[in-house]
Design an enzyme around this catalytic site. Structure first.
Site, PDB file in Angstrom:
ATOM      1  N   THR A  38     -35.925 -16.780 -17.185  1.00  0.00           N
ATOM      2  CA  THR A  38     -37.249 -16.383 -17.681  1.00  0.00           C
ATOM      3  C   THR A  38     -37.414 -16.703 -19.156  1.00  0.00           C
ATOM      4  O   THR A  38     -38.517 -16.983 -19.624  1.00  0.00           O
ATOM      5  CB  THR A  38     -37.449 -14.872 -17.440  1.00  0.00           C
ATOM      6  OG1 THR A  38     -37.352 -14.638 -16.050  1.00  0.00           O
ATOM      7  CG2 THR A  38     -38.794 -14.391 -17.924  1.00  0.00           C
ATOM      8  N   TYR A  51     -44.620 -16.629 -12.721  1.00  0.00           N
ATOM      9  CA  TYR A  51     -44.212 -17.669 -13.666  1.00  0.00           C
ATOM     10  C   TYR A  51     -43.089 -18.484 -13.050  1.00  0.00           C
ATOM     11  O   TYR A  51     -42.513 -18.113 -12.031  1.00  0.00           O
ATOM     12  CB  TYR A  51     -43.738 -17.043 -14.983  1.00  0.00           C
ATOM     13  CG  TYR A  51     -42.515 -16.191 -14.807  1.00  0.00           C
ATOM     14  CD1 TYR A  51     -42.636 -14.855 -14.442  1.00  0.00           C
ATOM     15  CD2 TYR A  51     -41.247 -16.722 -14.956  1.00  0.00           C
ATOM     16  CE1 TYR A  51     -41.519 -14.070 -14.238  1.00  0.00           C
ATOM     17  CE2 TYR A  51     -40.127 -15.944 -14.752  1.00  0.00           C
ATOM     18  CZ  TYR A  51     -40.270 -14.619 -14.396  1.00  0.00           C
ATOM     19  OH  TYR A  51     -39.167 -13.861 -14.188  1.00  0.00           O
ATOM     20  N   SER A  84     -31.983 -17.888 -12.384  1.00  0.00           N
ATOM     21  CA  SER A  84     -30.578 -17.540 -12.148  1.00  0.00           C
ATOM     22  C   SER A  84     -30.331 -16.998 -10.746  1.00  0.00           C
ATOM     23  O   SER A  84     -29.192 -16.787 -10.358  1.00  0.00           O
ATOM     24  CB  SER A  84     -30.074 -16.569 -13.212  1.00  0.00           C
ATOM     25  OG  SER A  84     -30.582 -15.280 -12.995  1.00  0.00           O
ATOM     26  N   THR A 117     -31.894 -13.293 -16.115  1.00  0.00           N
ATOM     27  CA  THR A 117     -31.247 -11.977 -16.110  1.00  0.00           C
ATOM     28  C   THR A 117     -30.750 -11.547 -14.730  1.00  0.00           C
ATOM     29  O   THR A 117     -29.887 -10.682 -14.638  1.00  0.00           O
ATOM     30  CB  THR A 117     -32.222 -10.893 -16.629  1.00  0.00           C
ATOM     31  OG1 THR A 117     -33.402 -10.931 -15.831  1.00  0.00           O
ATOM     32  CG2 THR A 117     -32.562 -11.114 -18.086  1.00  0.00           C
ATOM     33  N   ASP A 118     -31.288 -12.181 -13.667  1.00  0.00           N
ATOM     34  CA  ASP A 118     -30.936 -11.714 -12.316  1.00  0.00           C
ATOM     35  C   ASP A 118     -29.431 -11.727 -12.065  1.00  0.00           C
ATOM     36  O   ASP A 118     -28.886 -10.817 -11.460  1.00  0.00           O
ATOM     37  CB  ASP A 118     -31.613 -12.598 -11.250  1.00  0.00           C
ATOM     38  CG  ASP A 118     -33.119 -12.380 -11.198  1.00  0.00           C
ATOM     39  OD1 ASP A 118     -33.615 -11.476 -11.886  1.00  0.00           O
ATOM     40  OD2 ASP A 118     -33.792 -13.126 -10.460  1.00  0.00           O
ATOM     41  N   LYS A 190     -27.804  -5.299 -14.459  1.00  0.00           N
ATOM     42  CA  LYS A 190     -29.269  -5.275 -14.426  1.00  0.00           C
ATOM     43  C   LYS A 190     -29.696  -4.138 -13.513  1.00  0.00           C
ATOM     44  O   LYS A 190     -29.302  -4.086 -12.357  1.00  0.00           O
ATOM     45  CB  LYS A 190     -29.823  -6.616 -13.936  1.00  0.00           C
ATOM     46  CG  LYS A 190     -31.344  -6.681 -13.985  1.00  0.00           C
ATOM     47  CD  LYS A 190     -31.925  -8.049 -13.674  1.00  0.00           C
ATOM     48  CE  LYS A 190     -33.436  -8.017 -13.838  1.00  0.00           C
ATOM     49  NZ  LYS A 190     -34.079  -9.300 -13.580  1.00  0.00           N
ATOM     50  N   GLU A 313     -11.506   8.838   0.612  1.00  0.00           N
ATOM     51  CA  GLU A 313     -12.021   9.179   1.948  1.00  0.00           C
ATOM     52  C   GLU A 313     -11.521   8.198   3.007  1.00  0.00           C
ATOM     53  O   GLU A 313     -11.588   8.468   4.188  1.00  0.00           O
ATOM     54  CB  GLU A 313     -13.556   9.125   1.932  1.00  0.00           C
ATOM     55  CG  GLU A 313     -14.226  10.358   1.354  1.00  0.00           C
ATOM     56  CD  GLU A 313     -15.726  10.281   1.547  1.00  0.00           C
ATOM     57  OE1 GLU A 313     -16.245  10.906   2.487  1.00  0.00           O
ATOM     58  OE2 GLU A 313     -16.397   9.582   0.766  1.00  0.00           O
TER      59      GLU A 313
HETATM   60  N1  DGL Z   1     -35.755 -15.811 -11.801  1.00  0.00           N
HETATM   61  C1  DGL Z   1     -35.094 -14.810 -12.523  1.00  0.00           C
HETATM   62  C2  DGL Z   1     -33.889 -15.355 -13.266  1.00  0.00           C
HETATM   63  O1  DGL Z   1     -33.922 -16.483 -13.746  1.00  0.00           O
HETATM   64  C3  DGL Z   1     -36.015 -14.105 -13.373  1.00  0.00           C
HETATM   65  C4  DGL Z   1     -35.418 -12.999 -14.144  1.00  0.00           C
HETATM   66  C5  DGL Z   1     -35.061 -13.382 -15.551  1.00  0.00           C
HETATM   67  O2  DGL Z   1     -34.705 -14.477 -15.914  1.00  0.00           O
HETATM   68  O3  DGL Z   1     -35.166 -12.512 -16.339  1.00  0.00           O
HETATM   69  O4  DGL Z   1     -32.910 -14.670 -13.356  1.00  0.00           O
END
Ligand code: DGL
Length: 356
Positions: A38, A51, A84, A117-118, A190, A313
């Site tokens: 992103t 986007y 990502s 971020t994913d 995340k 457990e």
């Molecule tokens: N498509 C996601 C990624 O590239 C969007 C989330 C992000 O980049 O923050 O991980």
């Protein structure tokens, strides 16, 4: 009588000494390795929630934050330009190789990786296990695309570059920086789909905070990483990374998926278990069958924090399972995959989960 000026020669001398010391005026040399996400994403219009990740190049990202030139001498390389969610082992190997090459050079003081971020926490943890340098390595991303109102990419990149140029970031392993917060790779997670404060370090807490480029560290990283890691992917192709899959537990889950994975020759299965890494009787029986076929089984948890310890457990000793300890399922997958490049022995694999 004229009083001799004692100050002027001293000032001149100090000034000359400073000029003669390159370290006093040369900015640290930092590499930006861009992978997409992103932070490099663009919307069709500013009011658009949708986007496309990876629309801008590394040069665009650097140019968009002119203040970076006061922090470091920067140069960029495009490793990939993807969202990502499609991060993969091929890009990981390319990125790890490039990090090792660059950090091995005397003229590179640190690296910033821009990333979606994913899956940033997974890439950060992978790099923490296979990069062999104590120089700063910082991963940054953003929750809002570059074209959004109040995009967070520029400040995150500014903080990331400042941190990579900061000697205090040395020896801590890869760091994740977003929303003015620093996380150790192993701890970062995340935890919100859209908010800017999405990253947390739920088990051991954050590494520190950033304030417009200034770093404040609160804790040490006491786990094994980088120069103290025994794992290496030098010379690897994707075929050298054993296949490890994650199975997500829920009410009424049967053992069919696990039997299928074992029949497909997977080398490891991570259970994203309920609670303390638990599951239905059918799943535990299927996992036991998988172990008998030579598949390594790690119990982790879907709850997002806490420790999955041995024999609480579930009788791991009897069933031949490993406990994922503090690692969430996606990170347990990475450690198991790298662990299996070293040994199939349950005892040694379990030791990795205690140390890394
Ligand atoms: N498509 C996601 C990624 O590239 C969007 C989330 C992000 O980049 O923050 O991980």
């Amino acid at each position: 009588m004229k009083t001799p000026n004692r100050i002027a020669p001293l000032v001149a001398l100090t000034f000359a000494a400073l000029l003669a010391t390159p370290a006093a005026w040369a900015l640290p040399k930092i590499k930006v390795l861009a992978t997409g996400g992103t932070i490099a994403g663009a919307q069709a219009s500013q009011a658009d929630a949708g986007y496309k990740s990876g629309s801008f190049s590394v040069e665009d990202l650097i140019k968009a934050v002119p203040q970076l030139k006061d922090l470091a001498e920067l140069s960029g390389e495009q490793i990939a330009n993807i969202g990502s969610q499609t991060m993969n082992h091929e890009v990981w190997l390319k990125l790890a190789t490039r990090c090792n090459e660059l950090l091995g050079q005397n003229d590179v003081e640190g690296i910033v990786v821009t990333h979606g971020t994913d899956t940033m926490e997974e890439t950060a943890y992978f790099l923490s296990l296979v990069v062999k340098s104590d120089k700063p390595l910082v991963l940054v991303g953003s929750m809002r695309p570059a074209t959004a109102i109040s995009a967070d990419g520029p400040i995150n990149l500014y903080n990331g570059v400042a941190l990579a140029a900061n000697p205090e970031a040395k020896g801590r392993g890869p760091l994740v920086v977003l929303n003015d917060t620093i996380h150790y790779a192993r701890e970062s997670q995340k935890m919100h789909t859209t908010r800017m404060d999405t990253f947390h370090s739920p088990n051991r807490g954050i590494a520190g905070m950033m304030n417009t480029g200034k770093a404040f560290f609160y804790s040490q990283n006491t786990t094994r990483h980088t120069t103290k890691s025994e794992f290496s992917v030098a010379g690897f192709t994707t075929n050298d990374l054993p296949r490890v899959e994650i199975v997500y537990s829920h009410v009424n889950l049967g053992g069919e998926t696990i039997d299928f994975l074992a029949s497909q020759g997977v080398k490891g299965i991570v259970l994203a278990g309920v609670g303390d890494g638990n599951s239905t009787d059918a799943v535990l029986a299927a996992l036991e069958r998988a172990v008998k076929k030579g598949v390594a089984v790690v119990r982790s948890s879907r709850v997002g924090s806490g420790v999955v310890d041995r024999n609480v457990e579930v009788n791991d000793d009897k069933l031949g399972f490993l406990a994922g300890m503090e690692l969430n399922p996606q990170k347990a997958r990475i450690l198991l995959m790298l662990g299996l490049t070293k040994t199939p022995e349950v005892k040694q694999l379990q030791q990795y989960f205690l140390e890394y």
